[in-house]
Design a protein around this motif. Structure first.
Motif, PDB file in Angstrom:
ATOM      1  N   THR A  98       0.843  -1.193   0.000  1.00  0.00           N
ATOM      2  CA  THR A  98       0.000   0.000   0.000  1.00  0.00           C
ATOM      3  C   THR A  98       0.880   1.244   0.000  1.00  0.00           C
ATOM      4  OG1 THR A  98      -0.173  -0.087   2.428  1.00  0.00           O
ATOM      5  CG2 THR A  98      -1.922  -1.129   1.154  1.00  0.00           C
ATOM      6  N   ILE A  99       0.538   2.195  -0.865  1.00  0.00           N
ATOM      7  CA  ILE A  99       1.274   3.459  -0.966  1.00  0.00           C
ATOM      8  C   ILE A  99       0.256   4.590  -0.961  1.00  0.00           C
ATOM      9  CG2 ILE A  99       2.877   4.850  -2.318  1.00  0.00           C
ATOM     10  CD1 ILE A  99       3.978   2.266  -3.521  1.00  0.00           C
ATOM     11  N   ASN A 100       0.303   5.431   0.068  1.00  0.00           N
ATOM     12  CA  ASN A 100      -0.670   6.521   0.222  1.00  0.00           C
ATOM     13  C   ASN A 100      -0.133   7.821  -0.362  1.00  0.00           C
ATOM     14  OD1 ASN A 100      -1.816   5.547   3.566  1.00  0.00           O
ATOM     15  ND2 ASN A 100      -2.270   4.683   1.560  1.00  0.00           N
ATOM     16  N   ARG A 101      -1.057   8.630  -0.874  1.00  0.00           N
ATOM     17  CA  ARG A 101      -0.649   9.935  -1.379  1.00  0.00           C
ATOM     18  C   ARG A 101      -0.439  10.908  -0.210  1.00  0.00           C
ATOM     19  NH1 ARG A 101      -6.155   9.423  -3.275  1.00  0.00           N
ATOM     20  NH2 ARG A 101      -7.531  11.099  -2.524  1.00  0.00           N
ATOM     21  N   ALA A 102       0.057  12.096  -0.538  1.00  0.00           N
ATOM     22  CA  ALA A 102       0.450  13.072   0.475  1.00  0.00           C
ATOM     23  C   ALA A 102      -0.761  13.742   1.109  1.00  0.00           C
ATOM     24  CB  ALA A 102       1.375  14.110  -0.150  1.00  0.00           C
ATOM     25  N   THR A 103      -0.493  14.592   2.098  1.00  0.00           N
ATOM     26  CA  THR A 103      -1.561  15.177   2.909  1.00  0.00           C
ATOM     27  C   THR A 103      -2.034  16.535   2.410  1.00  0.00           C
ATOM     28  OG1 THR A 103      -0.829  13.986   4.888  1.00  0.00           O
ATOM     29  CG2 THR A 103      -2.170  15.952   5.236  1.00  0.00           C
ATOM     30  N   ASP A 104      -1.109  17.461   2.161  1.00  0.00           N
ATOM     31  CA  ASP A 104      -1.505  18.849   1.896  1.00  0.00           C
ATOM     32  C   ASP A 104      -1.324  19.228   0.429  1.00  0.00           C
ATOM     33  OD1 ASP A 104      -2.198  19.416   4.564  1.00  0.00           O
ATOM     34  OD2 ASP A 104      -0.092  19.711   5.093  1.00  0.00           O
ATOM     35  N   THR A 109       3.785  11.908  -2.517  1.00  0.00           N
ATOM     36  CA  THR A 109       4.598  10.771  -2.111  1.00  0.00           C
ATOM     37  C   THR A 109       5.366  10.344  -3.349  1.00  0.00           C
ATOM     38  OG1 THR A 109       2.945  10.088  -0.476  1.00  0.00           O
ATOM     39  CG2 THR A 109       4.533   8.418  -1.208  1.00  0.00           C
ATOM     40  N   ARG A 110       6.692  10.178  -3.235  1.00  0.00           N
ATOM     41  CA  ARG A 110       7.509  10.000  -4.433  1.00  0.00           C
ATOM     42  C   ARG A 110       8.430   8.781  -4.288  1.00  0.00           C
ATOM     43  NH1 ARG A 110       8.472  13.428  -8.516  1.00  0.00           N
ATOM     44  NH2 ARG A 110       7.548  15.158  -7.331  1.00  0.00           N
ATOM     45  N   ILE A 111       8.471   7.980  -5.346  1.00  0.00           N
ATOM     46  CA  ILE A 111       9.335   6.800  -5.404  1.00  0.00           C
ATOM     47  C   ILE A 111      10.153   6.889  -6.679  1.00  0.00           C
ATOM     48  CG2 ILE A 111       9.384   4.277  -5.531  1.00  0.00           C
ATOM     49  CD1 ILE A 111       6.729   4.269  -4.046  1.00  0.00           C
ATOM     50  N   GLY A 112      11.438   6.575  -6.588  1.00  0.00           N
ATOM     51  CA  GLY A 112      12.327   6.679  -7.740  1.00  0.00           C
ATOM     52  C   GLY A 112      12.265   5.477  -8.659  1.00  0.00           C
ATOM     53  N   ASP A 113      13.422   5.003  -9.085  1.00  0.00           N
ATOM     54  CA  ASP A 113      13.512   3.949 -10.091  1.00  0.00           C
ATOM     55  C   ASP A 113      14.137   2.672  -9.521  1.00  0.00           C
ATOM     56  OD1 ASP A 113      12.679   5.949 -11.869  1.00  0.00           O
ATOM     57  OD2 ASP A 113      14.746   6.463 -12.415  1.00  0.00           O
ATOM     58  N   ARG A 114      13.741   1.539 -10.093  1.00  0.00           N
ATOM     59  CA  ARG A 114      14.386   0.227  -9.867  1.00  0.00           C
ATOM     60  C   ARG A 114      14.342  -0.210  -8.408  1.00  0.00           C
ATOM     61  NH1 ARG A 114      17.462   3.467 -12.597  1.00  0.00           N
ATOM     62  NH2 ARG A 114      18.889   3.690 -10.840  1.00  0.00           N
ATOM     63  N   ASN A 115      13.281   0.137  -7.710  1.00  0.00           N
ATOM     64  CA  ASN A 115      13.135  -0.290  -6.319  1.00  0.00           C
ATOM     65  C   ASN A 115      12.350  -1.597  -6.243  1.00  0.00           C
ATOM     66  OD1 ASN A 115      14.255   2.169  -4.921  1.00  0.00           O
ATOM     67  ND2 ASN A 115      12.626   3.122  -6.115  1.00  0.00           N
ATOM     68  N   HIS A 125       2.018   8.667   3.909  1.00  0.00           N
ATOM     69  CA  HIS A 125       1.963   9.916   3.163  1.00  0.00           C
ATOM     70  C   HIS A 125       3.282  10.670   3.191  1.00  0.00           C
ATOM     71  CE1 HIS A 125       1.711  12.248   6.943  1.00  0.00           C
ATOM     72  NE2 HIS A 125       1.007  11.222   7.383  1.00  0.00           N
ATOM     73  N   ASN A 126       3.592  11.324   2.103  1.00  0.00           N
ATOM     74  CA  ASN A 126       4.746  12.227   1.979  1.00  0.00           C
ATOM     75  C   ASN A 126       6.088  11.523   2.070  1.00  0.00           C
ATOM     76  OD1 ASN A 126       2.396  13.902   3.328  1.00  0.00           O
ATOM     77  ND2 ASN A 126       3.671  15.395   2.241  1.00  0.00           N
ATOM     78  N   CYS A 127       6.123  10.218   1.893  1.00  0.00           N
ATOM     79  CA  CYS A 127       7.415   9.527   1.888  1.00  0.00           C
ATOM     80  C   CYS A 127       8.156   9.807   0.584  1.00  0.00           C
ATOM     81  CB  CYS A 127       7.223   8.025   2.055  1.00  0.00           C
ATOM     82  SG  CYS A 127       6.768   7.524   3.728  1.00  0.00           S
ATOM     83  N   ILE A 139       7.305  -4.259   5.882  1.00  0.00           N
ATOM     84  CA  ILE A 139       7.904  -3.047   6.453  1.00  0.00           C
ATOM     85  C   ILE A 139       6.832  -1.959   6.485  1.00  0.00           C
ATOM     86  CG2 ILE A 139       9.627  -1.238   6.121  1.00  0.00           C
ATOM     87  CD1 ILE A 139      11.375  -3.344   4.753  1.00  0.00           C
ATOM     88  N   GLN A 140       6.622  -1.372   7.644  1.00  0.00           N
ATOM     89  CA  GLN A 140       5.583  -0.365   7.827  1.00  0.00           C
ATOM     90  C   GLN A 140       6.260   1.001   7.992  1.00  0.00           C
ATOM     91  OE1 GLN A 140       2.309  -1.837   7.612  1.00  0.00           O
ATOM     92  NE2 GLN A 140       3.803  -3.383   7.012  1.00  0.00           N
ATOM     93  N   VAL A 141       6.097   1.845   6.985  1.00  0.00           N
ATOM     94  CA  VAL A 141       6.794   3.128   6.942  1.00  0.00           C
ATOM     95  C   VAL A 141       5.795   4.251   7.216  1.00  0.00           C
ATOM     96  CG1 VAL A 141       8.283   4.635   5.576  1.00  0.00           C
ATOM     97  CG2 VAL A 141       8.344   2.148   5.209  1.00  0.00           C
ATOM     98  N   ALA A 142       6.020   5.001   8.274  1.00  0.00           N
ATOM     99  CA  ALA A 142       5.138   6.111   8.627  1.00  0.00           C
ATOM    100  C   ALA A 142       5.359   7.301   7.688  1.00  0.00           C
ATOM    101  CB  ALA A 142       5.364   6.517  10.082  1.00  0.00           C
ATOM    102  N   GLY A 143       4.631   8.379   7.915  1.00  0.00           N
ATOM    103  CA  GLY A 143       4.678   9.529   7.028  1.00  0.00           C
ATOM    104  C   GLY A 143       5.987  10.294   7.080  1.00  0.00           C
ATOM    105  N   HIS A 144       6.300  10.975   5.972  1.00  0.00           N
ATOM    106  CA  HIS A 144       7.435  11.901   5.872  1.00  0.00           C
ATOM    107  C   HIS A 144       8.789  11.211   6.034  1.00  0.00           C
ATOM    108  CE1 HIS A 144       4.854  15.509   5.862  1.00  0.00           C
ATOM    109  NE2 HIS A 144       4.120  14.864   6.757  1.00  0.00           N
ATOM    110  N   VAL A 145       8.881   9.932   5.752  1.00  0.00           N
ATOM    111  CA  VAL A 145      10.156   9.215   5.817  1.00  0.00           C
ATOM    112  C   VAL A 145      10.895   9.381   4.495  1.00  0.00           C
ATOM    113  CG1 VAL A 145      11.198   6.907   5.916  1.00  0.00           C
ATOM    114  CG2 VAL A 145       9.437   7.561   7.562  1.00  0.00           C
ATOM    115  N   ILE A 146      12.212   9.578   4.572  1.00  0.00           N
ATOM    116  CA  ILE A 146      13.064   9.680   3.383  1.00  0.00           C
ATOM    117  C   ILE A 146      14.052   8.520   3.402  1.00  0.00           C
ATOM    118  CG2 ILE A 146      14.827  11.042   2.205  1.00  0.00           C
ATOM    119  CD1 ILE A 146      13.436  13.553   3.237  1.00  0.00           C
ATOM    120  N   ILE A 147      14.137   7.784   2.290  1.00  0.00           N
ATOM    121  CA  ILE A 147      15.077   6.674   2.164  1.00  0.00           C
ATOM    122  C   ILE A 147      15.932   6.932   0.930  1.00  0.00           C
ATOM    123  CG2 ILE A 147      15.366   4.178   1.968  1.00  0.00           C
ATOM    124  CD1 ILE A 147      12.572   3.838   3.159  1.00  0.00           C
ATOM    125  N   GLU A 148      17.238   6.982   1.127  1.00  0.00           N
ATOM    126  CA  GLU A 148      18.153   7.300   0.029  1.00  0.00           C
ATOM    127  C   GLU A 148      18.500   6.060  -0.793  1.00  0.00           C
ATOM    128  OE1 GLU A 148      20.379  11.075   2.266  1.00  0.00           O
ATOM    129  OE2 GLU A 148      21.523   9.254   1.764  1.00  0.00           O
TER     130      GLU A 148
END
Length: 274
Positions: A98-104, A109-115, A125-127, A139-148
């Motif tokens: 599940t991938i939720n869209r952002a809040t405001d 919510t943005r995902i790059g390539d080849r993941n 939201h807002n990941c 894996i349960q990822v809360a809002g506003h998380v950034i993964i490089e």
């Protein structure tokens, strides 16, 4: 000459006529596609997937059965703004993700390539995810998380809101991730603790060969200064800045300097060896 492939839509799928489907898209049985969805070339959408809201998929993505992408954020502050999810190219999104869209307004919510997102992962939201990330099951990822880029995250764990996970970090399964995970580091435990550098991952990516091995050695020296000396992190960073840093050590220091700043969760501490 590029061949244009036709779109294939299973007769048991429900696709809004306003949705935009590029050439080569395959839509399986039971799929629901909303009016604001855009699907790029050669994407495969497996059975019983739900795609809704303002959702953009790049090309060559594979979405497995039961995934739900673009739903409203699970955020009590949400007031119906037309926020979005933007997903890049070549991603594999496995069953029941599940991938939720952002809040405001104006956010996404943005995902790059080849993941690779394995079964039952949730992105709040807002990941923001970079490229070539591997996320194991549940894996349960809360809002506003950034993964490089190129982070590897073990299964069956939660990631606290506003946490940042650095590039090429490796997080062990069932770790409690409630603080920032520095790049290039190996972390594990409950609560999570930094155990050392992700040396295997660094060597696999060729870092040990850059600059005749100097970059790897300097990264090890700077990591030791910050995490194994008697200095607090801020003092260790100040001392590290007296050196001319190669890119890996520069990235580590910049990440930690931002992590100890106002408004951030702060860096995950190291496992005490004394």
């Amino acid at each position: 000459m590029n061949e244009t492939r036709s779109v294939q839509i299973h007769p048991q799928a429900v696709v809004d006529p306003k949705a935009e489907l590029a050439s080569g898209v395959v839509i399986g049985p039971g799929v629901v596609v909303g009016p604001d969805v855009q699907i790029g070339e050669n994407c495969w959408i497996g059975p019983n997937v739900v795609l809704e809201g303002r959702l953009t998929l790049g090309r060559d993505n594979r979405i497995f059965p039961g995934a739900c992408l673009g739903q409203e954020p699970q955020d009590l502050k949400y007031r119906g703004a037309p926020t979005e999810v933007v997903i890049g190219d070549g991603n594999t999104i496995r069953e029941c993700v599940t991938i939720n869209r952002a809040t405001d307004e104006g956010e996404c919510t943005r995902i790059g390539d080849r993941n690779l997102l394995m079964a039952y992962c949730h992105l709040g939201h807002n990941c923001e995810l970079g490229n070539s990330i591997v996320m194991s099951n549940a894996i349960q990822v809360a809002g506003h998380v950034i993964i490089e880029d190129r982070a590897v995250i073990g299964g069956c764990l939660g990631i606290h809101q506003f946490v940042h996970i650095g590039g090429m970090a490796m997080v062990g399964g069932m770790t409690r991730v409630d603080r920032d995970v520095p790049p290039y580091c190996l972390v594990e435990g409950h609560p999570g603790r930094v155990r050392g550098l992700n040396k295997v991952g660094l060597r696999r990516r060729g870092l040990a060969d850059l600059h005749d091995g100097q970059e790897f050695r300097q990264l090890q020296e700077i990591w030791t200064l910050i995490y194994r000396s008697d200095l607090v992190i801020a003092e260790g960073l100040k001392q590290a800045r007296t050196h001319t840093l190669l890119p890996a050590a520069e990235h580590l220091c910049s990440f930690l300097e931002a992590s100890i700043g106002r408004g951030r969760r702060g860096p995950m501490p190291a496992l005490t060896t004394r």
